[in-house]
Design a protein around this motif. Structure first.
Motif, PDB file in Angstrom:
ATOM      1  N   SER A  13      58.092  46.534 176.217  1.00  0.00           N
ATOM      2  CA  SER A  13      59.659  45.052 175.655  1.00  0.00           C
ATOM      3  C   SER A  13      59.264  43.971 177.101  1.00  0.00           C
ATOM      4  O   SER A  13      59.488  42.655 176.680  1.00  0.00           O
ATOM      5  CB  SER A  13      60.656  45.930 175.587  1.00  0.00           C
ATOM      6  OG  SER A  13      61.792  44.608 175.881  1.00  0.00           O
ATOM      7  N   GLY A  18      60.255  40.773 176.829  1.00  0.00           N
ATOM      8  CA  GLY A  18      61.603  41.375 175.703  1.00  0.00           C
ATOM      9  C   GLY A  18      62.261  41.336 174.343  1.00  0.00           C
ATOM     10  O   GLY A  18      62.913  42.220 174.026  1.00  0.00           O
ATOM     11  N   ASN A  19      61.157  41.554 173.451  1.00  0.00           N
ATOM     12  CA  ASN A  19      61.280  41.422 171.988  1.00  0.00           C
ATOM     13  C   ASN A  19      61.578  42.799 171.844  1.00  0.00           C
ATOM     14  O   ASN A  19      61.525  44.187 172.775  1.00  0.00           O
ATOM     15  CB  ASN A  19      59.870  42.161 171.684  1.00  0.00           C
ATOM     16  CG  ASN A  19      58.993  40.012 170.865  1.00  0.00           C
ATOM     17  OD1 ASN A  19      59.783  39.386 171.614  1.00  0.00           O
ATOM     18  ND2 ASN A  19      57.864  40.443 170.779  1.00  0.00           N
ATOM     19  N   GLU A  20      62.274  42.904 170.842  1.00  0.00           N
ATOM     20  CA  GLU A  20      62.787  44.826 170.733  1.00  0.00           C
ATOM     21  C   GLU A  20      61.718  45.665 169.953  1.00  0.00           C
ATOM     22  O   GLU A  20      61.259  45.496 168.919  1.00  0.00           O
ATOM     23  CB  GLU A  20      63.950  44.440 169.166  1.00  0.00           C
ATOM     24  CG  GLU A  20      64.109  45.970 168.997  1.00  0.00           C
ATOM     25  CD  GLU A  20      65.439  45.888 167.660  1.00  0.00           C
ATOM     26  OE1 GLU A  20      66.032  46.760 166.707  1.00  0.00           O
ATOM     27  OE2 GLU A  20      65.749  44.568 167.179  1.00  0.00           O
ATOM     28  N   ALA A  22      60.803  48.620 168.286  1.00  0.00           N
ATOM     29  CA  ALA A  22      61.957  49.331 166.765  1.00  0.00           C
ATOM     30  C   ALA A  22      61.200  51.241 167.014  1.00  0.00           C
ATOM     31  O   ALA A  22      59.750  51.179 167.602  1.00  0.00           O
ATOM     32  CB  ALA A  22      60.958  49.320 165.817  1.00  0.00           C
ATOM     33  N   ARG A  23      62.213  52.221 166.883  1.00  0.00           N
ATOM     34  CA  ARG A  23      61.597  53.058 167.247  1.00  0.00           C
ATOM     35  C   ARG A  23      61.744  53.853 166.263  1.00  0.00           C
ATOM     36  O   ARG A  23      62.563  54.165 165.952  1.00  0.00           O
ATOM     37  CB  ARG A  23      62.152  53.877 168.466  1.00  0.00           C
ATOM     38  CG  ARG A  23      62.567  55.660 168.512  1.00  0.00           C
ATOM     39  CD  ARG A  23      63.836  55.694 169.945  1.00  0.00           C
ATOM     40  NE  ARG A  23      63.874  57.653 169.611  1.00  0.00           N
ATOM     41  CZ  ARG A  23      63.843  58.142 170.598  1.00  0.00           C
ATOM     42  NH1 ARG A  23      63.956  57.700 172.197  1.00  0.00           N
ATOM     43  NH2 ARG A  23      63.827  59.265 170.688  1.00  0.00           N
ATOM     44  N   VAL A  35      56.489  46.857 168.134  1.00  0.00           N
ATOM     45  CA  VAL A  35      56.904  46.067 169.253  1.00  0.00           C
ATOM     46  C   VAL A  35      55.649  44.989 168.197  1.00  0.00           C
ATOM     47  O   VAL A  35      54.147  45.416 168.080  1.00  0.00           O
ATOM     48  CB  VAL A  35      56.497  46.445 169.994  1.00  0.00           C
ATOM     49  CG1 VAL A  35      55.706  46.374 171.042  1.00  0.00           C
ATOM     50  CG2 VAL A  35      57.875  44.552 171.102  1.00  0.00           C
TER      51      VAL A  35
END
Length: 102
Positions: A13, A18-20, A22-23, A35
């Protein structure tokens, strides 16, 4: 494992501005992190992304016309040490025979 997942996700991130991240929980307890890589990522940011991926158990890269993304997988029960395969046995490390240098 949770600490590793959190650490890798935070680094991905930060490196992508600061990109989200994903999990996704995978069968068997593994975790996949995805990402999007910004088009204007700096060389330093790319380096941090690669360093974070190196700490994962698996990783990959994909690109479409609209985006570039990376993914990392972290498997349960592993304590990934990227230097483990390159370390020299200590004199008191008798579990494995010393391999000759090639």
């Amino acid at each position: 494992m949770r600490a590793r997942v959190s650490h890798i996700a935070a680094r991905l991130s930060a490196a992508t501005g600061g990109n989200e991240v994903a999990r996704t929980e995978l069968p068997g307890g593994a975790v996949r992190l995805d990402v999007v890589i910004p088009a204007d990522i700096s060389s330093a940011g790319r380096y941090v992304v690669l360093a974070a991926l190196a700490d994962a158990d698996g990783y990959g890269h994909g690109r479409t016309e609209s985006e570039e993304r990376v993914w990392a997988t972290i498997d349960p029960g592993t304590s990934h040490d990227p230097y483990q395969s390159n370390r020299s046995p200590r004199p008191d490390d008798r579990r494995l025979p010393r391999q000759p240098d090639r």
